[in-house]
Design a protein around this motif. Sequence first.
Motif, PDB file in Angstrom:
ATOM      1  N   HIS A   2      19.337   0.442 -10.333  1.00 55.35           N
ATOM      2  CA  HIS A   2      18.823   0.521 -11.713  1.00 55.35           C
ATOM      3  C   HIS A   2      18.678   1.961 -12.197  1.00 55.35           C
ATOM      4  O   HIS A   2      18.410   2.208 -13.364  1.00 55.35           O
TER       5      HIS A   2
ATOM      6  N   HIS B  96      18.619  -2.970   2.819  1.00 57.07           N
ATOM      7  CA  HIS B  96      19.034  -4.200   2.155  1.00 57.07           C
ATOM      8  C   HIS B  96      19.887  -5.103   3.035  1.00 57.07           C
ATOM      9  O   HIS B  96      20.444  -6.090   2.541  1.00 57.07           O
TER      10      HIS B  96
ATOM     11  N   ASN C 218      11.643  -1.612   1.522  1.00 57.86           N
ATOM     12  CA  ASN C 218      12.019  -2.326   0.296  1.00 57.86           C
ATOM     13  C   ASN C 218      13.327  -3.077   0.539  1.00 57.86           C
ATOM     14  O   ASN C 218      14.321  -2.474   0.969  1.00 57.86           O
TER      15      ASN C 218
ATOM     16  N   SER D  80      14.308   1.913   1.771  1.00 54.45           N
ATOM     17  CA  SER D  80      15.102   0.762   1.334  1.00 54.45           C
ATOM     18  C   SER D  80      16.016   0.315   2.465  1.00 54.45           C
ATOM     19  O   SER D  80      16.689   1.139   3.094  1.00 54.45           O
TER      20      SER D  80
ATOM     21  N   PHE E 127      23.719  -2.417  -7.192  1.00 51.67           N
ATOM     22  CA  PHE E 127      22.806  -2.922  -8.228  1.00 51.67           C
ATOM     23  C   PHE E 127      21.887  -1.832  -8.775  1.00 51.67           C
ATOM     24  O   PHE E 127      20.955  -2.115  -9.520  1.00 51.67           O
TER      25      PHE E 127
ATOM     26  N   GLY F  32      17.911   8.540  -8.045  1.00 53.99           N
ATOM     27  CA  GLY F  32      18.693   9.227  -7.049  1.00 53.99           C
ATOM     28  C   GLY F  32      18.053   9.140  -5.673  1.00 53.99           C
ATOM     29  O   GLY F  32      17.307   8.235  -5.385  1.00 53.99           O
ATOM     30  N   GLU F  33      18.392  10.130  -4.869  1.00 56.59           N
ATOM     31  CA  GLU F  33      17.803  10.166  -3.537  1.00 56.59           C
ATOM     32  C   GLU F  33      16.902  11.409  -3.454  1.00 56.59           C
ATOM     33  O   GLU F  33      17.408  12.541  -3.424  1.00 56.59           O
TER      34      GLU F  33
ATOM     35  N   HIS G 286      16.400  -6.114 -10.954  1.00 63.39           N
ATOM     36  CA  HIS G 286      16.223  -5.897 -12.392  1.00 63.39           C
ATOM     37  C   HIS G 286      17.613  -5.812 -13.047  1.00 63.39           C
ATOM     38  O   HIS G 286      18.486  -5.118 -12.517  1.00 63.39           O
TER      39      HIS G 286
ATOM     40  N   THR H 207       9.996   6.928  -2.339  1.00 62.54           N
ATOM     41  CA  THR H 207      10.953   5.863  -2.021  1.00 62.54           C
ATOM     42  C   THR H 207      12.276   6.524  -1.684  1.00 62.54           C
ATOM     43  O   THR H 207      12.782   7.337  -2.456  1.00 62.54           O
ATOM     44  N   THR H 208      12.828   6.178  -0.533  1.00 62.13           N
ATOM     45  CA  THR H 208      14.029   6.849  -0.048  1.00 62.13           C
ATOM     46  C   THR H 208      14.978   5.829   0.577  1.00 62.13           C
ATOM     47  O   THR H 208      14.535   4.779   1.045  1.00 62.13           O
TER      48      THR H 208
HETATM   49  N1  SAM Z   1      17.513   6.318  -3.348  1.00 64.06           N
HETATM   50  C1  SAM Z   1      16.222   5.803  -3.061  1.00 64.06           C
HETATM   51  C2  SAM Z   1      16.302   4.411  -2.453  1.00 64.06           C
HETATM   52  O1  SAM Z   1      17.408   3.887  -2.319  1.00 64.06           O
HETATM   53  O2  SAM Z   1      15.262   3.897  -2.065  1.00 64.06           O
HETATM   54  C3  SAM Z   1      15.252   5.832  -4.228  1.00 64.06           C
HETATM   55  C4  SAM Z   1      15.768   5.444  -5.576  1.00 64.06           C
HETATM   56  S1  SAM Z   1      15.961   3.712  -5.802  1.00 64.06           S
HETATM   57  C5  SAM Z   1      16.500   3.645  -7.483  1.00 64.06           C
HETATM   58  C6  SAM Z   1      14.277   3.130  -5.828  1.00 64.06           C
HETATM   59  C7  SAM Z   1      14.093   1.683  -5.402  1.00 64.06           C
HETATM   60  O3  SAM Z   1      14.600   0.816  -6.408  1.00 64.06           O
HETATM   61  C8  SAM Z   1      14.802   1.308  -4.126  1.00 64.06           C
HETATM   62  O4  SAM Z   1      13.969   0.569  -3.276  1.00 64.06           O
HETATM   63  C9  SAM Z   1      15.940   0.443  -4.609  1.00 64.06           C
HETATM   64  O5  SAM Z   1      16.391  -0.447  -3.651  1.00 64.06           O
HETATM   65  C10 SAM Z   1      15.311  -0.236  -5.801  1.00 64.06           C
HETATM   66  N2  SAM Z   1      16.287  -0.736  -6.772  1.00 64.06           N
HETATM   67  C11 SAM Z   1      17.408  -0.128  -7.180  1.00 64.06           C
HETATM   68  N3  SAM Z   1      18.051  -0.859  -8.109  1.00 64.06           N
HETATM   69  C12 SAM Z   1      17.319  -1.968  -8.294  1.00 64.06           C
HETATM   70  C13 SAM Z   1      17.460  -3.100  -9.149  1.00 64.06           C
HETATM   71  N4  SAM Z   1      18.496  -3.265  -9.991  1.00 64.06           N
HETATM   72  N5  SAM Z   1      16.476  -4.039  -9.105  1.00 64.06           N
HETATM   73  C14 SAM Z   1      15.420  -3.899  -8.261  1.00 64.06           C
HETATM   74  N6  SAM Z   1      15.251  -2.850  -7.443  1.00 64.06           N
HETATM   75  C15 SAM Z   1      16.187  -1.891  -7.449  1.00 64.06           C
END
Ligand code: SAM
Length: 304
Positions: free
Chosen positions: A28, A115, A152, A113, A26, A64-65, A184, A89-90
């Motif tokens: 974003h 999930h 997260n 994160s 998912f 990204g990461e 999102h 955020t990682t």
């Molecule tokens: N790679 C890192 C990570 O996974 O935490 C940081 C980047 S990630 C894009 C930042 C945060 O956005 C993470 O907590 C991720 O789970 C959340 N995220 C990513 N896509 C999302 C979406 N479509 N809707 C809501 N949160 C999202």
Amino acid sequence: MIDRFGRPIEDLRITLTHVCNFKCFFCHMEGEGDSFYGVSRQGIVNVAKVSREFGVRTIKLTGGEPTLRRDLFEIIGDLSSLGFEVSMTTNGFLLSDLAGKLKEAGLSRVNVSLHGSDRNSFKSITGVDGFSKVLDGIRNAISVGLKPVKVNIVVTKRNLANVEATISLVDSLGVDEIHLIEMHPVGLGKNAFDSHVFLYDLESKLQKISIKKEIRSKHMRPRYVMPSGMVIEVVKPYANPLFCAGCNRIRLTSDGKLKTCLYREDRTIDISNILDKGDIAEPMIRSAFEIAIAIREPNFKYKL
Ligand code: SAM
């Protein structure tokens, strides 16, 4: 500085790189395209310095990461010595090795994160067999004091059935806070939106078992204090004017744009070619901030 909708700019979110070692279905991608380069260290410092004049006090590093960025420690050192509270955020995959060095470099705190509640559910969402490594990363972040440690959880149809198990697991690790995040419809989230769930039902369960409810000014997010002391914050961005009314964020994309809203591709100012141009960089970035703040608007608004 306050925008036309009375919203202060206090938080800068920087995408350090688009490269990632996970494949969350998912993702974003911070509302950005597919560029794989990141802004230079000097460019980041220049933008951060100027952002301070407009009221930014906290910086969130993302991707990204972000842990894949080679000059990560130097960037954290630069930003924290400018006086910002720097968080990141990682996905947590490298955190068991890096947490101590990140703390030493000046990182204040971390969001990890997570999930899924077990190896299989985690792998089905992230595409990586990294569940226990991420748990080690969370433990290490706690032990070196990257506090508050936050987890997260993006809630979708794929993990809805085990969200409560994930919450219990995270609570048992001694994490300070969980963010339950609604998906999102942005980036890969657009095509994965058939997995979207609203969080109202989960939230009313939390309300019943919590001992206290608070509202955070950022995004007007409701926060529930659990009997263990852990806080669960519910992030409900989709079609939520209250969320947008409380948005205090501006973004620096990995390809050097000031981005005023996760959802909007048009409300951006391209500063990639001036970011690290010596003496002229700061005045030009300053003008770009003024324009960005002037064009900033809530994506979801109540119609009066
Ligand atoms: N790679 C890192 C990570 O996974 O935490 C940081 C980047 S990630 C894009 C930042 C945060 O956005 C993470 O907590 C991720 O789970 C959340 N995220 C990513 N896509 C999302 C979406 N479509 N809707 C809501 N949160 C999202």
